[in-house]
Design an enzyme around this catalytic site. Sequence first.
Site, PDB file in Angstrom:
ATOM      1  N   GLN A  54       0.857  -1.188   0.000  1.00 19.71           N
ATOM      2  CA  GLN A  54       0.000   0.000   0.000  1.00 19.71           C
ATOM      3  C   GLN A  54       0.894   1.241   0.000  1.00 19.71           C
ATOM      4  OE1 GLN A  54      -1.822   1.224   3.778  1.00 19.71           O
ATOM      5  NE2 GLN A  54      -3.818   1.162   2.774  1.00 19.71           N
ATOM      6  N   GLU A 128      -2.489  -1.599  11.852  1.00 19.75           N
ATOM      7  CA  GLU A 128      -3.861  -1.382  11.412  1.00 19.75           C
ATOM      8  C   GLU A 128      -4.567  -2.740  11.358  1.00 19.75           C
ATOM      9  OE1 GLU A 128      -4.058   0.211   7.460  1.00 19.75           O
ATOM     10  OE2 GLU A 128      -6.248   0.354   7.444  1.00 19.75           O
TER      11      GLU A 128
HETATM   12 CO    CO Z   1      -3.283   0.790   5.721  1.00 17.47          CO
END
Ligand code: CO
Length: 138
Positions: A54, A128
């Site tokens: 990401q 996360e």
């Molecule tokens: Co993330």
Amino acid sequence: VLTQIDHVGIAVEDLDTAVEHYRRTLGVEPTHRERIEPQGVEEVLLAVGSSFIQLLGALGPDTPVGRFLERRGPGVHHVGYRVDDVAATLDHLRGEGVELIDRTPRPGSRGTTIAFVHPNGMGGVLVELVQLPSARSE
Ligand code: CO
């Protein structure tokens, strides 16, 4: 329950340049691009198996990723762990005395449900928790 590494979040100075670099050097293709205005970030996901790299670009200097870039420069920003149930995982972590950033789950990109755990409780790693839309239990 942790089911998979969902993604590795990497802060970059310029999203397009970084995407091209990853394509050329590692042969990974972008599969998703999304601006998340409330978080001040634009992300590009590059699929690696069923996980993602990401890439994170800041929408401005006064955003979480913008401040990270200012402080530490480009690099690994956070790790996303996929879980069956973000709310239950938050409850468990709270019970273990782990410091949380998000007290309750909130919407992430791709229709996911997410929550961030403070690096203080995870050995300096911003974590996360990611729950896929299909697994949502609300
Ligand atoms: Co993330």
